[in-house]
Each structure stands twice: as C-alpha cells, then as structure tokens.
Scaffold this motif. Structure first.
Motif, mmCIF file in Angstrom:
data_model
loop_
_atom_site.group_PDB
_atom_site.id
_atom_site.type_symbol
_atom_site.label_atom_id
_atom_site.label_comp_id
_atom_site.label_asym_id
_atom_site.label_seq_id
_atom_site.Cartn_x
_atom_site.Cartn_y
_atom_site.Cartn_z
ATOM 1 N N LEU A 171 0.811 -1.214 0.000
ATOM 2 C CA LEU A 171 0.000 0.000 0.000
ATOM 3 C C LEU A 171 0.851 1.274 0.000
ATOM 4 C CD1 LEU A 171 -2.851 -1.017 2.483
ATOM 5 C CD2 LEU A 171 -2.928 -0.942 -0.016
ATOM 6 N N GLY A 172 2.164 1.107 -0.092
ATOM 7 C CA GLY A 172 3.051 2.261 -0.218
ATOM 8 C C GLY A 172 3.522 2.849 1.089
ATOM 9 N N MET A 173 3.174 2.207 2.197
ATOM 10 C CA MET A 173 3.587 2.697 3.504
ATOM 11 C C MET A 173 4.848 1.969 3.977
ATOM 12 S SD MET A 173 -0.127 3.058 5.413
ATOM 13 C CE MET A 173 -0.605 1.334 5.151
ATOM 14 N N THR A 174 5.357 2.379 5.137
ATOM 15 C CA THR A 174 6.548 1.771 5.713
ATOM 16 C C THR A 174 6.191 1.116 7.040
ATOM 17 O OG1 THR A 174 7.944 3.469 4.718
ATOM 18 C CG2 THR A 174 8.901 2.180 6.511
ATOM 19 N N PRO A 175 6.517 -0.164 7.224
ATOM 20 C CA PRO A 175 6.284 -0.797 8.518
ATOM 21 C C PRO A 175 7.397 -0.425 9.509
ATOM 22 C CG PRO A 175 6.360 -2.403 6.707
ATOM 23 C CD PRO A 175 6.968 -1.138 6.214
ATOM 24 N N LEU A 176 7.006 -0.062 10.714
ATOM 25 C CA LEU A 176 7.958 0.062 11.821
ATOM 26 C C LEU A 176 7.748 -1.175 12.672
ATOM 27 C CD1 LEU A 176 8.454 3.151 14.208
ATOM 28 C CD2 LEU A 176 9.010 0.795 14.764
ATOM 29 N N VAL A 177 8.744 -2.045 12.692
ATOM 30 C CA VAL A 177 8.599 -3.333 13.359
ATOM 31 C C VAL A 177 9.245 -3.245 14.738
ATOM 32 C CG1 VAL A 177 8.939 -5.815 13.181
ATOM 33 C CG2 VAL A 177 8.666 -4.460 11.100
ATOM 34 N N GLU A 178 8.401 -3.398 15.751
ATOM 35 C CA GLU A 178 8.846 -3.193 17.135
ATOM 36 C C GLU A 178 9.216 -4.519 17.794
ATOM 37 O OE1 GLU A 178 6.712 -0.387 19.794
ATOM 38 O OE2 GLU A 178 6.338 -2.180 21.007
#
Length: 256
Positions: free
Chosen positions: A157-164
């Motif tokens: 979807l063009g977003m960036t995941p921030l993986v915690e």
C-alpha cells in the motif's frame, strides 16, 4: 496486558467494520494521497532523528495530557524539528483515534505513524485510508505468518512498517520479514516494566542499512544521548513532549 490490548483493538476494529466495510476501506485506501517516504525522512544523519508522539494516556502512566487539538500539537512538533509524528489511535487505554491521525495528517508535511495494536488487514487498510505513512507492527503480538502478511500489505500500500521488538529473538523475526525500520521498545508490553539498556544490548544485532529506533524511557536529553551513544538513529518520544514545552524539549533533545 498485551493480549488484552490486541483483543480490544480487534474488537474496536470489528465495530468500525460494521459501519464501514472492508471493501469501502480498501477503496478509500486506494484513493488516498500517496504516502510520504518515511525511510528517506528517517535515514541516518549526523543528528539524531526524533519521532514525536501524540499521546493522551497510557496503561502504565494513566492520563498524561488532554490534547484537545492534536493538529496544533503536531505543528509544534514540526516546528521543533521532529522528523516524523506518531499518533496513538488506540482508544481504550490511550485515548486516541483515527480522527486524530487524519487531523494531524491534514496539517503536516512529515511522515505520520499509526501507532496501534495492528493484527489484521482491515486495520492496515484503514491506516492508509486515514493518511498514515507508517504503521506499527509489534512482533510480540503476532505470529510470524501474520507478521509477514501484514508487513507485505503495508509495503504493497506504499507505507513503511515500523517493526517493534523487545528481545534478540524478536529482532531476528523482524529481520526475517525484511524490516528496514526496527524499533526496540524499552517497555515490556506484557509486564510494562522498563529497561533502558535493552536497546544497547540488541543494537549490534540490527545490521547496517536498517534504521534503528529506540522507544520508551525518555524523560530528558540525557536519555536521548544514552540511546544515541548506543547506536540509535531515531528516538521515539511521547510523554516528555506532551507533558512539557514541545518545541523547547524537541530542540534540547536534538542537540544530543
């Protein structure tokens, strides 16, 4: 506690789905203005990056700030030099909403993170429909297959995941799905205990080329400096900003 937070977020998403179907949210996500490139905005530089958080309350600290106008606070963060803005959209324990995110997104040029307990695709589509540029994924809350599915959808979807993450095993799981932004949360979301040294213990496990984000346990410039010395490219700050002068505090933190 983490299980309760995830269950509550899913129950609230189910209520929203009754009002707005998955098909309608998918359509709204497809029609949204393209996401801002968060990786570029947070790329390593000489000075630390700050993700400034809009946070009314938390399970560990209770009420923090009323924040009647999240858009105005977001503009203060932008003026103060933040590189991105985090908006807590969880309503039960944190007092947030997707409406907060939409208000923030309407006034700032910075990338905006939807910070919530994301566990199903509907929540990802509604994040994009609301204008989110980043979406938080908490490794401890997800099995690996779900983590990978949601990660790939966010990217699609063009977003960036921030993986915690909160352990060496969780960092490994984040890297296995291809994470370019890896956060280390000093707060254990099951017990809510804090360990400010955890980031330094895990930072070497995060390879160069992956942006390293330190989260939680930030009250002063000394705390930001502690994380920076341990290798943080980015520090996510909430409580210290909403309980003080946001512009002055940000500028103090950015001098670290």
């Amino acid at each position: 506690m983490l299980s309760d937070l995830v269950d509550g977020a899913l129950e609230d998403a189910a209520v929203r789905r009754e009002a707005v179907s998955l098909a309608d949210v998918e359509q709204a996500a497809a029609e949204a203005v393209p996401a801002v490139d968060a990786l570029e905005a947070l790329s390593p530089r000489e000075r630390v990056h700050i993700i400034a958080e809009i946070k009314r309350s938390s399970p560990s600290r209770g009420a923090l700030a009323e924040i009647s106008d999240p858009a105005s606070l977001a503009l203060s963060y932008q003026t103060g030099g933040a590189s991105a803005i985090s908006v807590l959209t969880e309503q039960r324990r944190f007092g947030g909403s997707l409406e907060d995110l939409m208000m923030v997104k309407s006034v700032v040029r910075l990338p905006v993170l939807r910070k919530d307990f994301i566990a199903e695709p509907y929540q990802v589509f509604e994040a994009r429909a609301a204008g989110a540029d980043l979406v938080l994924l908490i490794v401890a809350a997800l099995d690996q297959r779900t983590l990978e599915t949601l990660y790939n959808l966010i990217v699609e979807l063009g977003m960036t995941p921030l993986v915690e993450t909160h352990s060496a095993e969780e960092v490994s799981r984040a890297l296995d799905v291809g994470a370019s932004l890896v956060g280390v949360n000093a707060r254990n979301l099951s017990t809510f205990e804090l360990d400010q040294n955890l980031f330094g213990e895990l930072a070497d496990q995060i390879p160069s080329g992956v942006i390293r984000i330190a989260e939680s346990a930030v009250k002063s410039a000394a705390d930001v400096a502690h994380y920076r010395k341990a290798g943080a490219d980015v520090v996510l700050v909430g409580e210290a900003l909403v309980t003080g002068d946001p512009i002055a505090t940000l500028q103090e933190f950015l001098d670290c």
